[in-house]
Design a protein around this motif. Structure first.
Motif, short mmCIF file in Angstrom:
data_model
loop_
_atom_site.label_atom_id
_atom_site.label_comp_id
_atom_site.label_asym_id
_atom_site.label_seq_id
_atom_site.Cartn_x
_atom_site.Cartn_y
_atom_site.Cartn_z
N HIS A 136 0.84 -0.97 -0.46
CA HIS A 136 0.17 -0.08 0.39
C HIS A 136 0.67 0.83 0.36
CE1 HIS A 136 -3.78 2.13 0.72
NE2 HIS A 136 -2.75 2.84 1.07
N HIS A 140 2.08 4.49 -2.51
CA HIS A 140 1.84 5.73 -3.04
C HIS A 140 2.53 6.55 -2.98
CE1 HIS A 140 -1.95 7.05 -0.63
NE2 HIS A 140 -2.05 5.70 0.69
N HIS A 167 -6.92 5.91 -2.93
CA HIS A 167 -7.17 4.12 -2.86
C HIS A 167 -7.87 3.86 -3.46
CE1 HIS A 167 -6.40 5.30 2.23
NE2 HIS A 167 -5.04 5.45 1.11
ZN LIG Z 1 -2.99 4.90 2.21
#
Ligand SMILES: [Zn+2]
Length: 240
Positions: A136, A140, A167
């Protein structure tokens, strides 16, 4: 004689395009990261409540940090993010520290030569449990690395609604590549909850579903998300 792990071996200064604005209106566009050790080619920085060697060894054992560093390197490489330098900063959970409410952060500096991955989860479950959060955060970082998002200081909070929309893109892409991700239902729920909170009185459930459909798995840019927010009457949090 064991090599101490807690000594500061280097102070690394990173700069950012978007500064963090303090309560007093001061703009901070650099961050000094104290590096404690090198493991598997990754610079490791510890943010502990109790700064003793013994505490460090029990909280973040060497083998655990080795596997975490390796995993971080592999995930970034899989995502074709190849910075000259990767820094992993591990925070001991403490209700008093500012970043402890989030599971992590992945700021990329202005020059795009250093990716900093900040993890705040504890108890320390290495090997398992961190894989999902690393994928995750690495996503980003990838979006910043490839200039779709600006290099913001890690303390900058663009707003929950912006993250919730981001997201959709992140987890949709991870899903299409068969990598660990949060489900579409979870992310839709998150967006609905956040939009409800930031736009009280507006009926945005259907809009959240449309946005999920539109953005799921698609590459997005910061500018695009800001435009979507503007249509909803939302502004990013201060400083952006
Ligand atoms: Zn996040």
């Amino acid at each position: 004689m064991m090599v101490p792990r807690i000594d500061v071996v280097e102070e690394l200064e990173l700069s950012y395009e978007i500064p963090y604005l303090t309560g007093k209106g001061e703009a901070i566009d650099t961050l000094t990261v104290r590096i404690n050790e090198q493991r598997q080619g990754v610079s490791i920085s510890y943010a502990l409540v109790d700064c003793t060697e013994q505490h460090l060894n029990s909280l973040f054992p060497s083998e655990g940090v080795d596997s975490l560093a390796q995993m971080t390197k592999r995930i970034l490489r899989d995502l074709e993010v190849k910075p000259p330098r990767i820094v992993l900063q591990l925070w001991e959970y403490s209700p008093a520290t500012g970043l402890s409410s989030v599971e992590g952060r992945a700021p990329v500096n202005k020059q795009r030569d250093t990716v900093l991955i900040i993890l705040t989860k504890t108890p320390f479950v290495y090997r398992f449990g961190h894989e999902m959060v690393l994928w995750h955060q690495a996503m980003h970082a990838k979006d910043r690395w490839e200039y779709r998002f600006p290099a913001a200081h890690p303390m900058v909070d663009a707003g929950e609604w912006l993250d919730a929309l981001w997201h959709f893109s992140i987890d949709g892409r991870l899903q299409s590549w068969g990598k660990p991700h949060y489900s579409r239902a979870e992310r839709l729920e998150e967006a609905k909850t956040v939009l409800q909170r930031v736009c009280p009185g507006k009926e945005l459930q259907a809009r959240a579903e449309e946005l999920c459909h539109e953005l799921w798995g698609k590459e997005v840019t910061f500018t695009q998300l800001l435009e979507i927010g503007r249509d909803l009457g939302l502004e990013p949090a201060s400083g952006l």
